[in-house]
Design an enzyme around this catalytic site. Structure first.
Site, PDB file in Angstrom:
ATOM      1  N   ASP A   1      60.705  -6.485 -51.654  1.00  0.00           N
ATOM      2  CA  ASP A   1      61.641  -5.883 -50.833  1.00  0.00           C
ATOM      3  C   ASP A   1      62.523  -7.200 -50.665  1.00  0.00           C
ATOM      4  O   ASP A   1      62.539  -8.370 -50.750  1.00  0.00           O
ATOM      5  CB  ASP A   1      61.207  -5.849 -49.444  1.00  0.00           C
ATOM      6  CG  ASP A   1      62.122  -4.878 -48.543  1.00  0.00           C
ATOM      7  OD1 ASP A   1      63.244  -4.588 -49.072  1.00  0.00           O
ATOM      8  OD2 ASP A   1      61.923  -4.917 -47.189  1.00  0.00           O
TER       9      ASP A   1
ATOM     10  N   HIS B   1      68.456  -9.218 -43.700  1.00  0.00           N
ATOM     11  CA  HIS B   1      68.848  -9.102 -42.295  1.00  0.00           C
ATOM     12  C   HIS B   1      68.895 -10.408 -41.583  1.00  0.00           C
ATOM     13  O   HIS B   1      67.659 -11.243 -41.845  1.00  0.00           O
ATOM     14  CB  HIS B   1      68.106  -7.982 -41.570  1.00  0.00           C
ATOM     15  CG  HIS B   1      68.210  -6.608 -42.438  1.00  0.00           C
ATOM     16  ND1 HIS B   1      69.408  -6.136 -42.610  1.00  0.00           N
ATOM     17  CD2 HIS B   1      67.238  -5.898 -43.154  1.00  0.00           C
ATOM     18  CE1 HIS B   1      69.107  -4.794 -43.390  1.00  0.00           C
ATOM     19  NE2 HIS B   1      67.855  -4.806 -43.420  1.00  0.00           N
TER      20      HIS B   1
ATOM     21  N   GLY C   1      62.567  -4.320 -43.381  1.00  0.00           N
ATOM     22  CA  GLY C   1      62.618  -5.043 -44.470  1.00  0.00           C
ATOM     23  C   GLY C   1      62.608  -6.435 -44.123  1.00  0.00           C
ATOM     24  O   GLY C   1      63.036  -6.778 -42.938  1.00  0.00           O
TER      25      GLY C   1
END
Length: 145
Positions: free
Chosen positions: A6, A10, A25
């Site tokens: 992944d 963020h 994620g």
């Protein structure tokens, strides 16, 4: 069949929001191979299986042409590693815009030293080189929709 990652860069501030406002994620593209090399050194997976699951099988599964194997006329995508190098994942090593990783502080054995994409260095002596050089990938089949 495959090992993938992944990459959801963020920020910690975004991740700290209460669920379901927090995005899913985590950043992982840069740490996938070093974590797996450490697993090879610990005997949890053998190097042949790692190569198969990160290169050959994804190429076969997605019908990627000139990827996944070293062949005449292929793209010459190579990763050169030092299986004995012991090191720590640090924030200053990370390249993701979010600036964090759940693996920061982990001590690993096995390190990526060089990366060649289409025969040109993308990483040389553990440092990014040049500019992004991504290109469309050719498929040998048409994915269904």
């Amino acid at each position: 069949d495959v090992i993938g990652s992944d990459h959801a860069p963020h920020t910690l501030e975004e991740k700290g929001r209460p669920y379901p406002q927090s995005p899913s994620g985590m950043p992982g593209v840069q740490t996938l191979l070093p974590i797996m090399l450490d697993w090879v050194n610990k005997g949890a997976i053998d190097i042949s299986t790692l190569v198969r699951m990160t290169s050959e099988n994804p190429s076969r599964l997605y019908g990627l042409r000139d990827k996944g194997w070293l062949t005449p006329g292929g793209h010459a995508d190579l990763v050169l590693v030092d299986m004995e190098a012991e090191w720590e994942v640090t924030a200053d090593w990370l390249q993701s815009k979010c600036g964090w990783s759940p693996y920061t502080g982990c001590h690993l054995r096995g390190r990526v030293e060089h990366v060649l994409l289409r025969g040109s260095f993308a990483v040389r002596e553990r440092d990014l080189t040049g500019s992004p050089s991504g290109k469309p990938v050719r498929f040998s089949w048409k994915p269904s929709r």
